[in-house]
Motif scaffolding. Sequence first.
Motif, mmCIF file in Angstrom:
data_model
loop_
_atom_site.group_PDB
_atom_site.id
_atom_site.type_symbol
_atom_site.label_atom_id
_atom_site.label_comp_id
_atom_site.label_asym_id
_atom_site.label_seq_id
_atom_site.Cartn_x
_atom_site.Cartn_y
_atom_site.Cartn_z
ATOM 1 N N TYR A 278 -5.461 61.845 -17.316
ATOM 2 C CA TYR A 278 -6.553 62.812 -17.370
ATOM 3 C C TYR A 278 -6.074 64.111 -16.734
ATOM 4 O O TYR A 278 -5.560 64.098 -15.617
ATOM 5 C CB TYR A 278 -7.773 62.281 -16.620
ATOM 6 C CG TYR A 278 -8.312 60.992 -17.191
ATOM 7 C CD1 TYR A 278 -9.231 61.012 -18.228
ATOM 8 C CD2 TYR A 278 -7.878 59.758 -16.710
ATOM 9 C CE1 TYR A 278 -9.720 59.841 -18.762
ATOM 10 C CE2 TYR A 278 -8.363 58.573 -17.241
ATOM 11 C CZ TYR A 278 -9.282 58.612 -18.268
ATOM 12 O OH TYR A 278 -9.769 57.438 -18.794
ATOM 13 N N ARG A 279 -6.253 65.208 -17.454
ATOM 14 C CA ARG A 279 -5.826 66.512 -16.949
ATOM 15 C C ARG A 279 -7.016 67.237 -16.347
ATOM 16 O O ARG A 279 -8.030 67.435 -16.996
ATOM 17 C CB ARG A 279 -5.207 67.352 -18.059
ATOM 18 C CG ARG A 279 -4.656 68.679 -17.545
ATOM 19 C CD ARG A 279 -3.928 69.462 -18.620
ATOM 20 N NE ARG A 279 -4.834 69.769 -19.721
ATOM 21 C CZ ARG A 279 -4.520 69.626 -21.007
ATOM 22 N NH1 ARG A 279 -3.338 69.191 -21.368
ATOM 23 N NH2 ARG A 279 -5.397 69.929 -21.931
ATOM 24 N N GLY B 237 0.142 64.168 -26.549
ATOM 25 C CA GLY B 237 -0.367 65.459 -26.092
ATOM 26 C C GLY B 237 -1.727 65.829 -26.649
ATOM 27 O O GLY B 237 -2.254 66.899 -26.361
ATOM 28 N N ASN B 238 -2.299 64.957 -27.468
ATOM 29 C CA ASN B 238 -3.637 65.206 -28.004
ATOM 30 C C ASN B 238 -4.666 65.035 -26.901
ATOM 31 O O ASN B 238 -4.490 64.213 -25.995
ATOM 32 C CB ASN B 238 -3.958 64.230 -29.137
ATOM 33 C CG ASN B 238 -2.974 64.349 -30.276
ATOM 34 O OD1 ASN B 238 -2.719 65.437 -30.768
ATOM 35 N ND2 ASN B 238 -2.385 63.220 -30.676
ATOM 36 N N THR B 239 -5.752 65.794 -26.974
ATOM 37 C CA THR B 239 -6.790 65.707 -25.956
ATOM 38 C C THR B 239 -8.115 65.261 -26.555
ATOM 39 O O THR B 239 -8.372 65.460 -27.739
ATOM 40 C CB THR B 239 -6.994 67.074 -25.266
ATOM 41 O OG1 THR B 239 -7.349 68.039 -26.246
ATOM 42 C CG2 THR B 239 -5.736 67.511 -24.543
ATOM 43 N N VAL C 22 -5.755 62.856 -22.051
ATOM 44 C CA VAL C 22 -4.575 63.277 -22.805
ATOM 45 C C VAL C 22 -3.804 62.028 -23.215
ATOM 46 O O VAL C 22 -3.514 61.167 -22.375
ATOM 47 C CB VAL C 22 -3.662 64.183 -21.941
ATOM 48 C CG1 VAL C 22 -2.452 64.634 -22.726
ATOM 49 C CG2 VAL C 22 -4.433 65.369 -21.401
ATOM 50 N N LEU D 86 -2.341 66.135 -13.606
ATOM 51 C CA LEU D 86 -2.500 64.983 -14.489
ATOM 52 C C LEU D 86 -2.568 63.739 -13.620
ATOM 53 O O LEU D 86 -1.662 63.490 -12.816
ATOM 54 C CB LEU D 86 -1.336 64.875 -15.473
ATOM 55 C CG LEU D 86 -1.470 63.801 -16.538
ATOM 56 C CD1 LEU D 86 -2.569 64.167 -17.530
ATOM 57 C CD2 LEU D 86 -0.167 63.588 -17.267
#
Length: 69
Positions: A19-20, A57-59, A53, A30
């Motif tokens: 989680y960013r 790299g997709n969120t 994330v 992160l």
Amino acid sequence: SNVLFRWDAVTDPLGLRGYRISAAGVKPLLVKGTSAAAAFGTVRGKKVTVVAVDKAGNTGLAGTVRVSR
């Protein structure tokens, strides 16, 4: 003092990198778990955003809260 942020885990953690947590003027962080702490003075008056994330790299959808007081 610190501010503690908590959120629900994603429903499908397969491929989850973490989680960013981000806020304007603060280096993004992160984390693997569903909580993080930040110094109050660092995030005071700012919108703090948390987004899942995956390894590509997709969120996911972001959650945002404004820190006040």
